[in-house]
Design a protein around this motif. Sequence first.
Motif, PDB file in Angstrom:
ATOM      1  N   ILE A 133      11.179  55.460 -26.231  1.00 62.42           N
ATOM      2  CA  ILE A 133      11.467  54.019 -26.517  1.00 62.42           C
ATOM      3  C   ILE A 133      12.280  53.961 -27.855  1.00 62.42           C
ATOM      4  N   LYS A 134      13.423  53.235 -27.591  1.00 66.59           N
ATOM      5  CA  LYS A 134      14.244  53.314 -28.698  1.00 66.59           C
ATOM      6  C   LYS A 134      13.968  52.129 -29.589  1.00 66.59           C
ATOM      7  N   ILE A 135      13.990  52.262 -30.911  1.00 73.23           N
ATOM      8  CA  ILE A 135      13.895  50.948 -31.819  1.00 73.23           C
ATOM      9  C   ILE A 135      15.115  50.396 -32.402  1.00 73.23           C
ATOM     10  N   MET A 136      15.052  49.209 -32.063  1.00 72.29           N
ATOM     11  CA  MET A 136      16.471  48.607 -32.661  1.00 72.29           C
ATOM     12  C   MET A 136      16.171  47.384 -33.557  1.00 72.29           C
ATOM     13  N   HIS A 137      17.316  46.953 -34.173  1.00 70.23           N
ATOM     14  CA  HIS A 137      17.116  46.023 -35.324  1.00 70.23           C
ATOM     15  C   HIS A 137      16.764  44.679 -34.511  1.00 70.23           C
TER      16      HIS A 137
END
Lengths: 217, 217
Positions: A133-137
């Motif tokens: 799971i990607k962490i984005m701003h």
Amino acid sequence: MKEKNIESFSLAAVLRMPNYLRYLNELRESGVEYVSSTDIGERMGINPVLVKKDLSSVLRTDGKPKLGYAVVPLIQDIEYFLGYDDVKDVVLVGTGRLGQALMSYHGFENYGINIVVAFDSDPALIGKEINGIKIMHISKMEDLITRLRLNIGVITVPKDQAQEVADKMIRAGIKGIWNWAPVHLTVPDDVALKNEDIASSLAILSNEMKKKLKGGI
Amino acid sequence: MKEKNIESFSLAAVLRMPNYLRYLNELRESGVEYVSSTDIGERMGINPVLVKKDLSSVLRTDGKPKLGYAVVPLIQDIEYFLGYDDVKDVVLVGTGRLGQALMSYHGFENYGINIVVAFDSDPALIGKEINGIKIMHISKMEDLITRLRLNIGVITVPKDQAQEVADKMIRAGIKGIWNWAPVHLTVPDDVALKNEDIASSLAILSNEMKKKLKGGI
DNA sequence: TAGATTGTTAATCGATTAACAATC
DNA sequence: TAGATTGTTAATCGATTAACAATC
């Protein structure tokens, strides 16, 4: 097959469903094919009639007199009722220890829960991936929620940011919030809110302990 | 000051208490001195009479007609009822991501919860410290629980180990188990069990969402 | 004082349990 | 068939709400 009318379920009844499910899955694993309401009731410490009532309002096929309920279809029916069968894409905000624990939790698949993306404001975390799971701003959240048409949001940010995050989520179209921050969130009437509340859990546990203690005298 | 007789509280009532507390703490922070049952009821979406009933069974000092309830004493009384005022030493078993998240959670102090020691079976973790809490080998658990006279245990191990850990805890004298593993645990009648159940929470949330959706048509 | 709000008693509502006919 | 277990209707129990006198 019998007629079903739309019923509404009490909080207590909804809470019992996952417990039935757990026990039934254990039975299935040990190869049991049929189970009676009496068995279930004894195991779970509740009245068998209540079991029958709960199950009858969820079952799509009747139980069989003398035999009981067929375990596998019963599991399917409860899962259908609880919505575990359709995949729910959710968004998670706040990737601290708790957020990361949830992101790496492998049990969600069983409940049809799929965390598609996570957000945080800490630059050190942006771009990382946890359990795929990607962490984005956080600044990209509203846009993404809208574009992906997500409608469930998980909040695992510090308590002073929780309301702000909730407001943003709701603006973007979120209709159900699962809040792990220890604050009272204010949400519009059409948004469902479930507080995962450590305080409540402990309240219940210590209340139970007191009761047992008294009962033992 | 009025007479109190021993009452028992419904699950629903116990669940409301921490919610009152949260709102009251917000009021205190903004310097509000008195609050009426109407205010609380509106804010929390419940009937003011229910608020009065709940509070009256917990309050040690009466509310004041016309003014309402004094916020600060009310907070103290609810905290007393919920047992936040006396420190409860607890033991945690299973120091994976979730266990570590709980160990580093700083909100527990507010609830009188103090994790005194943690256990795991992974040699790589033994001897480490998280948030000042030492991780020891699981083989030392029973002895330590007995010696420290701990009576609350938190279980954050994988589900296939949860029952075994629970059994050991109970043998050592634990009377309340807070289980985060997604399994049905079997415990004796005199032991209180609270499942922190992700499945149940989701069930409630999606049930709520369905209801709101229907209501909106 | 008059009005707002409390605490409590009575009425209602809903959930659980008991009783029992239907059925495999 | 006889017996066990289902599903459902009626009775009970408990929690919530309504009504209202007491009071600051």
